[in-house]
Design a protein around this motif. Sequence first.
Motif, PDB file in Angstrom:
ATOM      1  N   ARG A  34      21.583   2.862 -14.338  1.00 30.88           N
ATOM      2  CA  ARG A  34      21.450   2.508 -12.660  1.00 30.88           C
ATOM      3  C   ARG A  34      22.701   2.851 -12.091  1.00 30.88           C
ATOM      4  O   ARG A  34      22.330   2.852 -10.771  1.00 30.88           O
ATOM      5  CB  ARG A  34      21.489   0.798 -13.006  1.00 30.88           C
ATOM      6  N   ALA A  35      23.853   3.044 -12.470  1.00 30.50           N
ATOM      7  CA  ALA A  35      24.892   3.602 -11.680  1.00 30.50           C
ATOM      8  C   ALA A  35      24.821   4.948 -11.225  1.00 30.50           C
ATOM      9  O   ALA A  35      25.574   5.287 -10.402  1.00 30.50           O
ATOM     10  CB  ALA A  35      26.329   3.645 -12.529  1.00 30.50           C
ATOM     11  N   MET A  36      23.787   5.671 -11.728  1.00 35.91           N
ATOM     12  CA  MET A  36      23.540   6.958 -11.233  1.00 35.91           C
ATOM     13  C   MET A  36      22.666   7.118 -10.032  1.00 35.91           C
ATOM     14  O   MET A  36      22.450   8.080  -9.450  1.00 35.91           O
ATOM     15  CB  MET A  36      22.822   7.638 -12.230  1.00 35.91           C
ATOM     16  N   LEU A  37      22.211   5.634  -9.739  1.00 30.94           N
ATOM     17  CA  LEU A  37      21.215   5.540  -8.567  1.00 30.94           C
ATOM     18  C   LEU A  37      21.954   5.457  -7.153  1.00 30.94           C
ATOM     19  O   LEU A  37      22.728   4.328  -7.130  1.00 30.94           O
ATOM     20  CB  LEU A  37      20.083   4.421  -8.804  1.00 30.94           C
ATOM     21  N   ARG A  38      21.715   6.292  -6.310  1.00 31.97           N
ATOM     22  CA  ARG A  38      22.569   6.084  -5.167  1.00 31.97           C
ATOM     23  C   ARG A  38      21.777   5.475  -4.095  1.00 31.97           C
ATOM     24  O   ARG A  38      22.492   5.082  -2.930  1.00 31.97           O
ATOM     25  CB  ARG A  38      22.791   7.718  -4.614  1.00 31.97           C
ATOM     26  N   GLY A  39      20.509   5.529  -3.993  1.00 34.70           N
ATOM     27  CA  GLY A  39      19.705   4.467  -2.992  1.00 34.70           C
ATOM     28  C   GLY A  39      18.939   3.463  -3.569  1.00 34.70           C
ATOM     29  O   GLY A  39      18.949   3.136  -4.641  1.00 34.70           O
ATOM     30  N   ARG A  40      17.989   3.067  -2.336  1.00 36.20           N
ATOM     31  CA  ARG A  40      17.277   1.788  -3.053  1.00 36.20           C
ATOM     32  C   ARG A  40      15.928   2.086  -3.485  1.00 36.20           C
ATOM     33  O   ARG A  40      15.090   1.241  -3.819  1.00 36.20           O
ATOM     34  CB  ARG A  40      17.103   0.848  -1.745  1.00 36.20           C
ATOM     35  N   HIS A  41      15.392   3.452  -3.131  1.00 40.31           N
ATOM     36  CA  HIS A  41      14.066   3.768  -3.589  1.00 40.31           C
ATOM     37  C   HIS A  41      13.901   4.458  -4.875  1.00 40.31           C
ATOM     38  O   HIS A  41      14.586   5.495  -5.074  1.00 40.31           O
ATOM     39  CB  HIS A  41      13.419   4.656  -2.621  1.00 40.31           C
ATOM     40  N   VAL A  42      12.948   4.099  -5.772  1.00 37.78           N
ATOM     41  CA  VAL A  42      12.974   4.890  -7.043  1.00 37.78           C
ATOM     42  C   VAL A  42      11.401   4.985  -7.452  1.00 37.78           C
ATOM     43  O   VAL A  42      10.642   4.175  -7.098  1.00 37.78           O
ATOM     44  CB  VAL A  42      13.570   4.090  -8.217  1.00 37.78           C
ATOM     45  N   LEU A  43      10.791   6.210  -7.859  1.00 40.47           N
ATOM     46  CA  LEU A  43       9.732   6.344  -8.337  1.00 40.47           C
ATOM     47  C   LEU A  43       9.868   6.813  -9.920  1.00 40.47           C
ATOM     48  O   LEU A  43      10.370   7.780  -9.978  1.00 40.47           O
ATOM     49  CB  LEU A  43       9.012   7.782  -7.438  1.00 40.47           C
ATOM     50  N   GLN A  66      13.434  -1.060  -4.197  1.00 41.98           N
ATOM     51  CA  GLN A  66      12.056  -0.643  -3.946  1.00 41.98           C
ATOM     52  C   GLN A  66      11.449   0.414  -4.841  1.00 41.98           C
ATOM     53  O   GLN A  66      12.336   1.596  -4.964  1.00 41.98           O
ATOM     54  CB  GLN A  66      11.979  -0.280  -2.394  1.00 41.98           C
ATOM     55  N   TRP A  67      10.827   0.215  -5.756  1.00 40.69           N
ATOM     56  CA  TRP A  67      10.313   0.977  -6.755  1.00 40.69           C
ATOM     57  C   TRP A  67       8.840   1.063  -7.049  1.00 40.69           C
ATOM     58  O   TRP A  67       8.162   0.094  -6.756  1.00 40.69           O
ATOM     59  CB  TRP A  67      11.139   1.146  -8.116  1.00 40.69           C
ATOM     60  N   SER A  68       8.160   2.105  -7.332  1.00 39.65           N
ATOM     61  CA  SER A  68       6.810   1.925  -7.928  1.00 39.65           C
ATOM     62  C   SER A  68       6.751   3.038  -9.227  1.00 39.65           C
ATOM     63  O   SER A  68       7.837   4.068  -9.115  1.00 39.65           O
ATOM     64  CB  SER A  68       5.914   2.473  -6.794  1.00 39.65           C
ATOM     65  N   SER A  69       5.429   3.253  -9.733  1.00 46.17           N
ATOM     66  CA  SER A  69       5.444   4.010 -10.840  1.00 46.17           C
ATOM     67  C   SER A  69       4.337   5.328 -10.403  1.00 46.17           C
ATOM     68  O   SER A  69       3.426   4.735  -9.488  1.00 46.17           O
ATOM     69  CB  SER A  69       4.982   3.327 -11.947  1.00 46.17           C
ATOM     70  N   PHE A  70       4.389   6.260 -10.963  1.00 47.00           N
ATOM     71  CA  PHE A  70       3.258   7.321 -10.862  1.00 47.00           C
ATOM     72  C   PHE A  70       3.000   7.838 -12.241  1.00 47.00           C
ATOM     73  O   PHE A  70       3.701   8.194 -13.024  1.00 47.00           O
ATOM     74  CB  PHE A  70       3.837   8.466  -9.806  1.00 47.00           C
ATOM     75  N   LEU A  71       1.842   7.873 -12.755  1.00 48.61           N
ATOM     76  CA  LEU A  71       1.320   8.045 -13.848  1.00 48.61           C
ATOM     77  C   LEU A  71       0.431   9.392 -13.865  1.00 48.61           C
ATOM     78  O   LEU A  71      -0.710   9.506 -13.170  1.00 48.61           O
ATOM     79  CB  LEU A  71       0.234   7.041 -14.645  1.00 48.61           C
ATOM     80  N   LEU A  72       0.648  10.244 -14.796  1.00 50.94           N
ATOM     81  CA  LEU A  72      -0.074  11.365 -15.240  1.00 50.94           C
ATOM     82  C   LEU A  72      -1.067  11.152 -16.359  1.00 50.94           C
ATOM     83  O   LEU A  72      -0.714  10.102 -17.161  1.00 50.94           O
ATOM     84  CB  LEU A  72       0.793  12.588 -15.604  1.00 50.94           C
ATOM     85  N   ARG A  86       0.154  14.464  -5.655  1.00 50.26           N
ATOM     86  CA  ARG A  86      -0.088  13.186  -6.112  1.00 50.26           C
ATOM     87  C   ARG A  86       1.390  12.405  -6.078  1.00 50.26           C
ATOM     88  O   ARG A  86       1.625  11.311  -5.611  1.00 50.26           O
ATOM     89  CB  ARG A  86      -0.757  12.875  -7.068  1.00 50.26           C
ATOM     90  N   ALA A  87       2.323  13.202  -6.787  1.00 50.57           N
ATOM     91  CA  ALA A  87       3.747  12.667  -6.762  1.00 50.57           C
ATOM     92  C   ALA A  87       4.378  12.446  -5.226  1.00 50.57           C
ATOM     93  O   ALA A  87       4.965  11.667  -5.057  1.00 50.57           O
ATOM     94  CB  ALA A  87       4.347  13.722  -7.811  1.00 50.57           C
ATOM     95  N   LEU A  88       4.148  13.703  -4.653  1.00 49.68           N
ATOM     96  CA  LEU A  88       4.821  13.504  -3.442  1.00 49.68           C
ATOM     97  C   LEU A  88       4.150  12.379  -2.274  1.00 49.68           C
ATOM     98  O   LEU A  88       4.832  11.839  -1.660  1.00 49.68           O
ATOM     99  CB  LEU A  88       4.675  14.826  -2.575  1.00 49.68           C
ATOM    100  N   ALA A  89       2.730  12.208  -2.645  1.00 50.57           N
ATOM    101  CA  ALA A  89       2.071  11.092  -1.754  1.00 50.57           C
ATOM    102  C   ALA A  89       2.662   9.816  -2.337  1.00 50.57           C
ATOM    103  O   ALA A  89       2.874   8.801  -1.396  1.00 50.57           O
ATOM    104  CB  ALA A  89       0.694  11.250  -2.041  1.00 50.57           C
ATOM    105  N   ALA A  90       3.145   9.615  -3.507  1.00 54.13           N
ATOM    106  CA  ALA A  90       3.669   8.402  -4.132  1.00 54.13           C
ATOM    107  C   ALA A  90       4.853   8.121  -3.472  1.00 54.13           C
ATOM    108  O   ALA A  90       5.405   7.007  -3.192  1.00 54.13           O
ATOM    109  CB  ALA A  90       3.694   8.377  -5.613  1.00 54.13           C
ATOM    110  N   LEU A  91       5.709   9.183  -3.335  1.00 52.87           N
ATOM    111  CA  LEU A  91       7.053   9.220  -2.483  1.00 52.87           C
ATOM    112  C   LEU A  91       7.137   8.792  -1.155  1.00 52.87           C
ATOM    113  O   LEU A  91       7.793   7.920  -0.693  1.00 52.87           O
ATOM    114  CB  LEU A  91       8.004  10.401  -2.777  1.00 52.87           C
ATOM    115  N   ALA A  92       6.062   9.469  -0.554  1.00 49.35           N
ATOM    116  CA  ALA A  92       5.813   9.141   0.878  1.00 49.35           C
ATOM    117  C   ALA A  92       5.390   7.549   1.082  1.00 49.35           C
ATOM    118  O   ALA A  92       5.571   6.752   1.933  1.00 49.35           O
ATOM    119  CB  ALA A  92       4.711   9.898   1.532  1.00 49.35           C
ATOM    120  N   GLY A  93       4.584   6.844   0.091  1.00 53.24           N
ATOM    121  CA  GLY A  93       3.959   5.678   0.223  1.00 53.24           C
ATOM    122  C   GLY A  93       5.099   4.808   0.021  1.00 53.24           C
ATOM    123  O   GLY A  93       5.023   3.636   0.308  1.00 53.24           O
TER     124      GLY A  93
END
Length: 366
Positions: A34-43, A66-72, A86-93
Amino acid sequence: MNPPSPTTIDVALGARSYPVWIGRGLLGDSARWRAMLRGRHVLVASNTTVAPLYLERVARGLDGLQWSSFLLDDGEAHKSFANVERALAALAGLGATRDACVIALGGGVVGDLAGFSAACWMRGIDFIQMPTTLLAMVDSSVGGKTGVNLPAGKNLVGAFHQPRAVVADIDTLATLPDREYRAGLAEVIKGAAIGDEPFFAWLEAHAGALAARDETAVVEAIARKLRYKAGVVARDETEQGERALLNLGHTFGHALETAGRYTTLLHGEGVAVGMLLAARLSERLGMAGAADTARLQRLLETTGLPAAVPAGFDPEQLLALMRLDKKNTAGTLRLILWRGIGRAEIVGGVAGEEVLAVLREAIASA
């Protein structure tokens, strides 16, 4: 009792250097990654096979973000532009900003597509590799190659985009099917075949332990392969020279995968067959002797990997697909061949007739 400290390998790329951690219990060791995460948004990108097994373990480390998941869906056929969209749409969402991070939880398909999506979003955001297959641990998770497939061929579109960290939790190998595990051994063997004959001899001596998934042998094999690859990547990040050697067997193998519509052979299986075809072509061109080819074939067979082209392939179609390979220049074939185990080299201007002869002979004997 806490698991032992992980083996750590550093990929030295100056300001973009990053650690590779190999060990047990790492997905749950969020204090480390988690120390590698620089912001608050994670996909978190994963697939429908891996997510039910390991997503919750990662999610516990994302508390407060703030995070969400994206599944293939699972499989090479899903490494497509449609799923990048789809992944980029998930980041936008998610409302992901430029300090967001994509976590790739899965095998090579997930890692390649998640990394490429991260490279595209806002011209490049962070991503972390959490490989769950042996093949991804020893190869695709390290080095920053990302991309997607086209109907014309594999990995024809992509970007070099290095991860912030690689978290190789070997606990995930416990749920890996035998065929997928063996496919990962092909990439381990490939590393030794390219430039480390002593490692190749070690693999011959420990083939039984590796086939049985002995933890000590598996960690040692992963670490030795990645130390070699990390050194190559540090010296030639964007594959202008030496790094192309890491593609031993891949020109043949990618053609086989594409011709089989990504359903006949797994990537590692294609690499295994491709390495053997490259060794036979090296023999044909007078670069190497039959004894080294025989050693390679024995090791592949001992570890349960295929050593023959499956029936039903067309040699002319395979050659046409090989001509689309990214290593080729000015319309001529440029292949990775060898002068024996541990002595791979880049060979340009290979005649198509020589390649076709090797393919025809291999297919005739299938």
